[in-house]
Motif scaffolding. Structure first.
Motif, short mmCIF file in Angstrom:
data_model
loop_
_atom_site.label_atom_id
_atom_site.label_comp_id
_atom_site.label_asym_id
_atom_site.label_seq_id
_atom_site.Cartn_x
_atom_site.Cartn_y
_atom_site.Cartn_z
N ILE A 35 22.82 -24.55 111.56
CA ILE A 35 22.23 -23.36 110.95
C ILE A 35 23.03 -22.19 111.50
O ILE A 35 23.14 -22.04 112.73
CB ILE A 35 20.75 -23.18 111.33
CG1 ILE A 35 19.89 -24.35 110.87
CG2 ILE A 35 20.22 -21.85 110.77
CD1 ILE A 35 18.47 -24.33 111.41
N GLU A 36 23.57 -21.37 110.63
CA GLU A 36 24.33 -20.20 111.07
C GLU A 36 23.45 -18.97 110.92
O GLU A 36 22.95 -18.69 109.83
CB GLU A 36 25.62 -20.06 110.27
CG GLU A 36 26.57 -21.21 110.54
CD GLU A 36 27.85 -21.13 109.74
OE1 GLU A 36 27.77 -20.95 108.50
OE2 GLU A 36 28.92 -21.24 110.36
N GLY A 37 23.27 -18.25 112.01
CA GLY A 37 22.43 -17.06 112.02
C GLY A 37 20.99 -17.40 112.34
O GLY A 37 20.61 -18.57 112.46
N TYR A 38 20.20 -16.37 112.51
CA TYR A 38 18.77 -16.53 112.76
C TYR A 38 18.00 -15.76 111.70
O TYR A 38 17.97 -14.53 111.71
CB TYR A 38 18.40 -16.04 114.16
CG TYR A 38 16.91 -16.06 114.42
CD1 TYR A 38 16.20 -17.26 114.32
CD2 TYR A 38 16.22 -14.90 114.71
CE1 TYR A 38 14.83 -17.28 114.54
CE2 TYR A 38 14.85 -14.92 114.94
CZ TYR A 38 14.16 -16.11 114.84
OH TYR A 38 12.80 -16.14 115.05
N PRO A 39 17.37 -16.48 110.76
CA PRO A 39 16.69 -15.82 109.64
C PRO A 39 15.24 -15.43 109.93
O PRO A 39 14.52 -15.05 109.03
CB PRO A 39 16.75 -16.90 108.55
CG PRO A 39 16.71 -18.19 109.32
CD PRO A 39 17.48 -17.92 110.59
N GLY A 40 14.80 -15.55 111.17
CA GLY A 40 13.41 -15.29 111.52
C GLY A 40 12.61 -16.57 111.57
O GLY A 40 13.02 -17.61 111.02
N PRO A 41 11.46 -16.56 112.24
CA PRO A 41 10.70 -17.79 112.46
C PRO A 41 10.19 -18.45 111.18
O PRO A 41 10.11 -19.67 111.11
CB PRO A 41 9.53 -17.36 113.35
CG PRO A 41 9.44 -15.88 113.21
CD PRO A 41 10.82 -15.40 112.87
N ASP A 42 9.86 -17.67 110.15
CA ASP A 42 9.34 -18.26 108.91
C ASP A 42 10.37 -19.11 108.19
O ASP A 42 10.01 -20.00 107.41
CB ASP A 42 8.83 -17.16 107.97
CG ASP A 42 7.58 -16.48 108.51
OD1 ASP A 42 6.88 -17.07 109.37
OD2 ASP A 42 7.31 -15.33 108.10
N PHE A 43 11.64 -18.85 108.42
CA PHE A 43 12.70 -19.64 107.82
C PHE A 43 13.31 -20.63 108.80
O PHE A 43 13.73 -21.70 108.41
CB PHE A 43 13.80 -18.72 107.25
CG PHE A 43 13.34 -17.92 106.09
CD1 PHE A 43 13.33 -18.44 104.80
CD2 PHE A 43 12.88 -16.62 106.28
CE1 PHE A 43 12.89 -17.70 103.73
CE2 PHE A 43 12.43 -15.87 105.21
CZ PHE A 43 12.43 -16.40 103.93
N PHE A 44 13.38 -20.24 110.08
CA PHE A 44 14.02 -21.09 111.09
C PHE A 44 13.34 -22.46 111.19
O PHE A 44 14.02 -23.49 111.15
CB PHE A 44 14.01 -20.41 112.46
CG PHE A 44 14.58 -21.28 113.55
CD1 PHE A 44 15.95 -21.42 113.70
CD2 PHE A 44 13.75 -21.97 114.42
CE1 PHE A 44 16.48 -22.23 114.69
CE2 PHE A 44 14.26 -22.78 115.41
CZ PHE A 44 15.64 -22.90 115.55
N TRP A 45 12.01 -22.48 111.33
CA TRP A 45 11.32 -23.76 111.53
C TRP A 45 11.51 -24.73 110.37
O TRP A 45 11.85 -25.89 110.59
CB TRP A 45 9.83 -23.53 111.83
CG TRP A 45 9.61 -22.91 113.18
CD1 TRP A 45 9.11 -21.67 113.44
CD2 TRP A 45 9.91 -23.50 114.46
NE1 TRP A 45 9.07 -21.45 114.79
CE2 TRP A 45 9.55 -22.55 115.44
CE3 TRP A 45 10.43 -24.72 114.86
CZ2 TRP A 45 9.70 -22.80 116.80
CZ3 TRP A 45 10.59 -24.97 116.21
CH2 TRP A 45 10.22 -24.01 117.17
N PRO A 46 11.31 -24.30 109.10
CA PRO A 46 11.55 -25.25 108.00
C PRO A 46 13.00 -25.69 107.89
O PRO A 46 13.28 -26.86 107.59
CB PRO A 46 11.13 -24.48 106.75
CG PRO A 46 10.27 -23.37 107.23
CD PRO A 46 10.70 -23.06 108.63
#
Length: 118
Positions: free
Chosen positions: A90-101
């Motif tokens: 995964i490149e970047g950090y899209p926030g927790p709502d997107f990171f976990w899925p």
């Protein structure tokens, strides 16, 4: 306890997989700091964190640390690794709502991870 009994007992507590999540970061990365604040403290307590423990590597050290499919250009980059070889990222950090899925799907696609239901 005999040595053989100790080795047998150790076999039951050692996971059958050797996946880990490598976080490539760098000093001053605001998205790395955001991940560290939002996800970092809880990650080891999650099913994902127990399955794929976290290892952080500075972007300047990544080329010597694991076998990459391609160069890391962004921080943070999260790489699922087994036997020191990249399986997915995964490149970047899209926030927790997107990171976990995204992490859940990535682990299911490239490892034997079954999540909370397995």
């Amino acid at each position: 306890m005999t040595l053989a009994a100790g080795l047998t007992a150790a076999a039951f507590v050692t996971p059958a997989h050797a996946a880990e999540l490598v976080m490539v970061d760098e000093k001053g990365c605001i998205y790395c700091e955001q991940w560290n604040a939002e996800i970092g403290p809880i990650y080891p307590k999650t099913a994902e964190g127990r399955f794929a423990p976290l290892r952080k590597i500075d972007i300047g050290d990544i080329d010597e640390a694991i076998e990459l499919d391609r160069r890391v250009n962004f921080t943070p980059t999260f790489i699922v690794v087994e036997d020191e070889a990249e399986l997915a990222r995964i490149e970047g950090y899209p926030g927790p709502d997107f990171f976990w899925p995204l992490l859940d799907r990535m682990l299911r696609d490239v490892t034997d991870y079954a999540g909370e239901d397995g």
